[in-house]
Design a protein around this motif. Structure first.
Motif, PDB file in Angstrom:
ATOM      1  N   CYS A  45       7.391   8.309  -3.058  1.00 50.00           N
ATOM      2  CA  CYS A  45       8.354   7.208  -3.124  1.00 50.00           C
ATOM      3  C   CYS A  45       7.874   6.022  -2.295  1.00 50.00           C
ATOM      4  N   GLU A  46       7.357   6.294  -1.098  1.00 48.56           N
ATOM      5  CA  GLU A  46       6.885   5.213  -0.237  1.00 48.56           C
ATOM      6  C   GLU A  46       5.714   4.475  -0.873  1.00 48.56           C
ATOM      7  N   LEU A  47       4.749   5.217  -1.410  1.00 51.42           N
ATOM      8  CA  LEU A  47       3.593   4.592  -2.048  1.00 51.42           C
ATOM      9  C   LEU A  47       4.023   3.725  -3.229  1.00 51.42           C
ATOM     10  N   SER A  48       4.904   4.255  -4.061  1.00 53.63           N
ATOM     11  CA  SER A  48       5.388   3.507  -5.222  1.00 53.63           C
ATOM     12  C   SER A  48       6.142   2.253  -4.798  1.00 53.63           C
ATOM     13  N   LEU A  49       6.920   2.364  -3.725  1.00 54.33           N
ATOM     14  CA  LEU A  49       7.683   1.222  -3.225  1.00 54.33           C
ATOM     15  C   LEU A  49       6.752   0.132  -2.704  1.00 54.33           C
ATOM     16  N   PHE A  50       5.720   0.526  -1.975  1.00 57.45           N
ATOM     17  CA  PHE A  50       4.749  -0.448  -1.466  1.00 57.45           C
ATOM     18  C   PHE A  50       4.084  -1.196  -2.620  1.00 57.45           C
ATOM     19  N   GLN A  51       3.702  -0.457  -3.655  1.00 50.66           N
ATOM     20  CA  GLN A  51       3.042  -1.080  -4.798  1.00 50.66           C
ATOM     21  C   GLN A  51       3.956  -2.094  -5.476  1.00 50.66           C
ATOM     22  N   ALA A  52       5.241  -1.753  -5.581  1.00 49.18           N
ATOM     23  CA  ALA A  52       6.191  -2.651  -6.242  1.00 49.18           C
ATOM     24  C   ALA A  52       6.456  -3.903  -5.411  1.00 49.18           C
ATOM     25  N   LEU A  53       6.655  -3.738  -4.107  1.00 46.04           N
ATOM     26  CA  LEU A  53       6.970  -4.883  -3.252  1.00 46.04           C
ATOM     27  C   LEU A  53       5.771  -5.805  -3.051  1.00 46.04           C
ATOM     28  N   LEU A  54       4.587  -5.227  -2.987  1.00 43.79           N
ATOM     29  CA  LEU A  54       3.390  -6.029  -2.739  1.00 43.79           C
ATOM     30  C   LEU A  54       2.784  -6.589  -4.022  1.00 43.79           C
ATOM     31  N   ALA A  55       3.160  -5.991  -5.160  1.00 44.94           N
ATOM     32  CA  ALA A  55       2.607  -6.417  -6.452  1.00 44.94           C
ATOM     33  C   ALA A  55       1.085  -6.435  -6.400  1.00 44.94           C
ATOM     34  N   ALA A  56       0.522  -5.365  -5.839  1.00 40.91           N
ATOM     35  CA  ALA A  56      -0.931  -5.261  -5.669  1.00 40.91           C
ATOM     36  C   ALA A  56      -1.313  -3.787  -5.641  1.00 40.91           C
ATOM     37  N   PRO A  57      -2.578  -3.473  -5.939  1.00 35.75           N
ATOM     38  CA  PRO A  57      -3.033  -2.083  -5.860  1.00 35.75           C
ATOM     39  C   PRO A  57      -2.962  -1.559  -4.422  1.00 35.75           C
ATOM     40  N   VAL A  58      -2.342  -0.399  -4.244  1.00 36.57           N
ATOM     41  CA  VAL A  58      -2.212   0.229  -2.926  1.00 36.57           C
ATOM     42  C   VAL A  58      -2.692   1.673  -3.035  1.00 36.57           C
ATOM     43  N   ALA A  59      -3.565   2.090  -2.122  1.00 34.46           N
ATOM     44  CA  ALA A  59      -4.068   3.466  -2.107  1.00 34.46           C
ATOM     45  C   ALA A  59      -3.807   4.078  -0.741  1.00 34.46           C
ATOM     46  N   ARG A  60      -3.279   5.301  -0.724  1.00 32.29           N
ATOM     47  CA  ARG A  60      -3.081   6.006   0.536  1.00 32.29           C
ATOM     48  C   ARG A  60      -4.353   6.778   0.873  1.00 32.29           C
ATOM     49  N   THR A  61      -4.900   6.554   2.064  1.00 30.99           N
ATOM     50  CA  THR A  61      -6.142   7.211   2.461  1.00 30.99           C
ATOM     51  C   THR A  61      -5.936   8.253   3.553  1.00 30.99           C
ATOM     52  N   GLU A  62      -4.763   8.269   4.161  1.00 32.61           N
ATOM     53  CA  GLU A  62      -4.448   9.270   5.187  1.00 32.61           C
ATOM     54  C   GLU A  62      -2.938   9.420   5.245  1.00 32.61           C
ATOM     55  N   CYS A 115      -0.313   7.457   8.762  1.00 35.06           N
ATOM     56  CA  CYS A 115      -0.270   7.158   7.337  1.00 35.06           C
ATOM     57  C   CYS A 115      -1.023   5.840   7.174  1.00 35.06           C
ATOM     58  N   ARG A 116      -2.080   5.876   6.386  1.00 38.80           N
ATOM     59  CA  ARG A 116      -2.938   4.695   6.251  1.00 38.80           C
ATOM     60  C   ARG A 116      -3.051   4.311   4.777  1.00 38.80           C
ATOM     61  N   TYR A 117      -2.862   3.023   4.510  1.00 36.37           N
ATOM     62  CA  TYR A 117      -2.939   2.504   3.150  1.00 36.37           C
ATOM     63  C   TYR A 117      -3.969   1.376   3.082  1.00 36.37           C
ATOM     64  N   THR A 118      -4.673   1.314   1.969  1.00 38.58           N
ATOM     65  CA  THR A 118      -5.569   0.197   1.699  1.00 38.58           C
ATOM     66  C   THR A 118      -4.955  -0.644   0.592  1.00 38.58           C
ATOM     67  N   ILE A 119      -4.830  -1.938   0.850  1.00 38.97           N
ATOM     68  CA  ILE A 119      -4.195  -2.867  -0.092  1.00 38.97           C
ATOM     69  C   ILE A 119      -5.223  -3.902  -0.519  1.00 38.97           C
ATOM     70  N   ASN A 120      -5.384  -4.078  -1.823  1.00 41.97           N
ATOM     71  CA  ASN A 120      -6.348  -5.045  -2.350  1.00 41.97           C
ATOM     72  C   ASN A 120      -5.632  -6.082  -3.196  1.00 41.97           C
ATOM     73  N   SER A 121      -6.117  -7.310  -3.124  1.00 36.11           N
ATOM     74  CA  SER A 121      -5.495  -8.379  -3.908  1.00 36.11           C
ATOM     75  C   SER A 121      -5.789  -8.231  -5.389  1.00 36.11           C
ATOM     76  N   GLY A 122      -6.900  -7.549  -5.713  1.00 31.65           N
ATOM     77  CA  GLY A 122      -7.265  -7.384  -7.110  1.00 31.65           C
ATOM     78  C   GLY A 122      -7.936  -8.600  -7.702  1.00 31.65           C
ATOM     79  N   GLN A 123      -8.156  -9.623  -6.864  1.00 31.37           N
ATOM     80  CA  GLN A 123      -8.800 -10.842  -7.345  1.00 31.37           C
ATOM     81  C   GLN A 123     -10.296 -10.772  -7.098  1.00 31.37           C
ATOM     82  N   ALA A 124     -11.055 -11.305  -7.994  1.00 31.50           N
ATOM     83  CA  ALA A 124     -12.518 -11.309  -7.860  1.00 31.50           C
ATOM     84  C   ALA A 124     -12.951 -12.384  -6.895  1.00 31.50           C
TER      85      ALA A 124
END
Length: 216
Positions: free
Chosen positions: A181-198, A207-216
């Motif tokens: 639920c937390e991961l899904s919520l982060f993705q929705a609020l940030l409107a960006a790819p979010v990956a949990r790494t720990e 709890c560690r997340y990597t957030i990327n803008s997805g822009q080249a």
């Protein structure tokens, strides 16, 4: 005349600050703790000693190839209970009842409904913000909930979002839907790819997340 009660309260406040520092940093030396707390190394040692007597702090020895070993201090597993919100057992009991009566699917639906309500409550405050401001806003919200957040920007397009504390740890260990639920919520609020790494519930220190803008 010395106010014994005032001294005791000051000691408790400093000890609490030391516990929070250890929670956020993981491992720390006496000197680092003294600098962060603005007190002497002697005072830090005294607080560490008291916390060790209560089995909340442990010593970690780092041996060097030359010279004296380095002594670092970290929290024990027992110390995790100091950061719990006190409602975990009640929530787990209620979720157990729901699962027994209606099945695991209903538990998942409850977490999903909580996610939707949280999203509706806060999504307006994210609207119109760029990714960096969204990450900052999310950090503020999670900090208010007691997650002890740290954000690090790496390059132009990547953020590392860390939570040193999990207020719902006991719930998350038993019902992993909480983490999903937390991961899904982060993705929705940030409107960006979010990956949990720990994940703390998996035995991680944070709890560690990597957030990327997805822009080249």
């Amino acid at each position: 005349m010395i106010n014994i009660r005032s001294l005791y309260q000051e000691d408790r406040s400093t000890r609490r600050a030391l516990l929070i520092l250890l929670k956020k940093r993981g491992k720390i030396s006496i000197q680092e703790a003294a600098e962060q707390l603005g007190i002497s190394g002697v005072a830090v040692r005294r607080h560490i000693h008291e916390l060790q007597k209560d089995q909340y702090v442990q010593t970690n020895i780092q041996r060097q190839s030359a010279g004296r070993p380095t002594y670092l201090y970290s929290l024990t597993e027992k110390a995790g209970a100091l950061f719990a919100n006190g409602y975990d057992a009640i929530v787990n009991d209620l979720l157990d009842e729901v699962k027994d009566e209606f099945g695991d699917g209903q538990v998942s639906r409850l977490f999903h409904r909580r996610r939707e309500k949280w999203l509706q409550r806060h999504e307006d405050t994210f609207r119109g913000l760029d990714l960096e401001k969204r990450v900052e806003r999310l950090a503020q919200l999670q900090e208010q909930e007691g997650y002890m957040v740290k954000v690090e920007k790496r390059g132009d397009r990547t953020f590392v979002f860390e939570e040193a504390n999990c207020p719902i740890y006991q719930v998350a260990v038993r019902y992993r839907q909480a983490c999903q639920c937390e991961l899904s919520l982060f993705q929705a609020l940030l409107a960006a790819p979010v990956a949990r790494t720990e994940c703390i519930a998996d035995g991680g220190r944070k709890c560690r997340y990597t957030i990327n803008s997805g822009q080249a």
